[in-house]
Design a protein around this motif. Structure first.
Motif, mmCIF file in Angstrom:
data_model
loop_
_atom_site.group_PDB
_atom_site.id
_atom_site.type_symbol
_atom_site.label_atom_id
_atom_site.label_comp_id
_atom_site.label_asym_id
_atom_site.label_seq_id
_atom_site.Cartn_x
_atom_site.Cartn_y
_atom_site.Cartn_z
ATOM 1 N N LYS A 174 -28.652 14.371 -11.672
ATOM 2 C CA LYS A 174 -27.512 14.918 -12.415
ATOM 3 C C LYS A 174 -27.327 14.253 -13.778
ATOM 4 O O LYS A 174 -27.005 14.909 -14.756
ATOM 5 C CB LYS A 174 -26.241 14.788 -11.583
ATOM 6 C CG LYS A 174 -25.930 13.353 -11.127
ATOM 7 C CD LYS A 174 -24.740 13.317 -10.188
ATOM 8 C CE LYS A 174 -24.432 11.882 -9.743
ATOM 9 N NZ LYS A 174 -23.278 11.847 -8.798
ATOM 10 N N ARG A 231 -22.692 16.858 -7.357
ATOM 11 C CA ARG A 231 -23.623 16.596 -6.251
ATOM 12 C C ARG A 231 -24.908 17.381 -6.499
ATOM 13 O O ARG A 231 -25.048 18.530 -6.100
ATOM 14 C CB ARG A 231 -22.995 17.008 -4.912
ATOM 15 C CG ARG A 231 -21.801 16.162 -4.505
ATOM 16 C CD ARG A 231 -21.331 16.518 -3.111
ATOM 17 N NE ARG A 231 -20.237 15.662 -2.675
ATOM 18 C CZ ARG A 231 -19.633 15.732 -1.490
ATOM 19 N NH1 ARG A 231 -20.076 16.645 -0.600
ATOM 20 N NH2 ARG A 231 -18.644 14.925 -1.180
ATOM 21 N N GLU A 232 -25.810 16.763 -7.201
ATOM 22 C CA GLU A 232 -27.119 17.363 -7.458
ATOM 23 C C GLU A 232 -28.096 16.250 -7.814
ATOM 24 O O GLU A 232 -27.713 15.227 -8.375
ATOM 25 C CB GLU A 232 -27.041 18.392 -8.590
ATOM 26 C CG GLU A 232 -26.625 17.822 -9.934
ATOM 27 C CD GLU A 232 -26.526 18.888 -11.016
ATOM 28 O OE1 GLU A 232 -27.183 18.710 -12.066
ATOM 29 O OE2 GLU A 232 -25.801 19.873 -10.818
ATOM 30 N N GLU A 233 -29.331 16.452 -7.503
ATOM 31 C CA GLU A 233 -30.347 15.441 -7.785
ATOM 32 C C GLU A 233 -30.620 15.375 -9.288
ATOM 33 O O GLU A 233 -30.738 16.397 -9.955
ATOM 34 C CB GLU A 233 -31.643 15.781 -7.029
ATOM 35 C CG GLU A 233 -32.697 14.691 -7.134
ATOM 36 C CD GLU A 233 -33.926 15.014 -6.311
ATOM 37 O OE1 GLU A 233 -34.914 14.282 -6.425
ATOM 38 O OE2 GLU A 233 -33.886 16.017 -5.554
#
Length: 269
Positions: A232, A228-230
């Motif tokens: 990724k 869960r990361e922008e």
């Protein structure tokens, strides 16, 4: 078969032993990628000549072969199996080297280590570690790393060894700078596949064309579904391509059909 000649009187076949030394030279084994154990070759001068004669309604067979005996295969003793089991966390290549280094010592008294083969060590190591992997599937990642490390000319890319997320490595086509001139690699191609393996990893590959032959330079296995990361996926693609550039890959043209990879290519290559 070495030669076939069609004459007016009939065909003439000339064959040779598949394990003869001259066959080894003809095949140029250095240019053949093998996935099995290399076979032995012998100075056996084996030749078989078969000549048909229509006029005489006859068949002439000439045969000459100096018999050869293959090196006997070593039966792995119990003490060798115990040694491999005790060192199963070590890559099989190193286990084999250690066993050979012990051949003239007294550590394993009932075993003639001079006759053990690398393939035998690998097979035992695989049978032991496979049982461990079946008990704990999370070790699949480490097993893949060790498999890559075991192959000559393949190297893991640092920074992209995230268990369950990414695994990247280069191939001999990239690491062998003498055989494959990177200065000629002016164009590269980036391709990928999705959902083709049981763990659901995306598989990316960087290829180049050298002397009209397509060469795979590097692979990246990637699974960002649990992250869960922008950005990724893009950040890891960028890290992969940046690592290749830092290692000397500087193409002038990059071909890709992946829209989302555009920014990664632009910033890294």
């Amino acid at each position: 078969m070495r030669r076939y000649t069609e004459t007016v009187d009939g065909p003439h076949f000339s064959l040779t032993c598949s394990r003869a030394e001259e066959r080894k030279a003809e095949r140029d084994l250095s240019r053949i990628q093998r996935y099995t154990e290399t076979k032995e070759f012998f100075d056996c001068r084996g030749e078989l000549s078969i000549k048909f004669s229509k006029s005489n309604l006859s068949l002439t067979i000439l045969y000459d072969h100096k018999g050869h005996v293959e090196t006997p295969k070593f039966h792995v003793t119990e003490e060798v199996q115990k040694y491999i089991e005790a060192n199963k966390l070590v890559p099989p290549r190193l286990i084999y080297q250690n066993l050979i280094a012990m051949a003239d010592g007294s550590q394993l008294k009932t075993t003639d280590l001079h006759t053990i083969t690398r393939q035998q060590v690998y097979n035992i190591w695989m049978s032991l570690t496979r049982r461990e992997w079946e008990r704990d599937p999370r070790d699949d990642f480490r097993s893949a790393q060790m498999l890559v490390e075991e192959q000559e000319g393949y190297f893991l890319i640092e920074g992209l060894q995230e268990p369950g997320v990414s695994l990247a490595f280069t191939t001999p086509c990239f690491s062998d700078k003498v055989k494959y001139n990177r200065l000629k690699m002016t164009e590269i191609f980036i391709d990928s596949t999705f959902g083709t393996n049981k763990h659901g990893y995306e598989l990316y590959c960087v290829l180049t064309e050298l002397d009209l032959v397509s060469l795979p330079l590097s692979y990246l296995l990637l699974d960002t579904r649990g992250i869960r990361e922008e950005g990724k996926r893009g950040s890891r693609l960028t890290a992969w391509l940046t690592a290749l550039r830092a290692s000397g890959l500087n193409p002038t043209v990059v071909h890709t059909d992946k829209d989302f990879a555009g920014d990664s290519c632009k910033h890294s290559i």
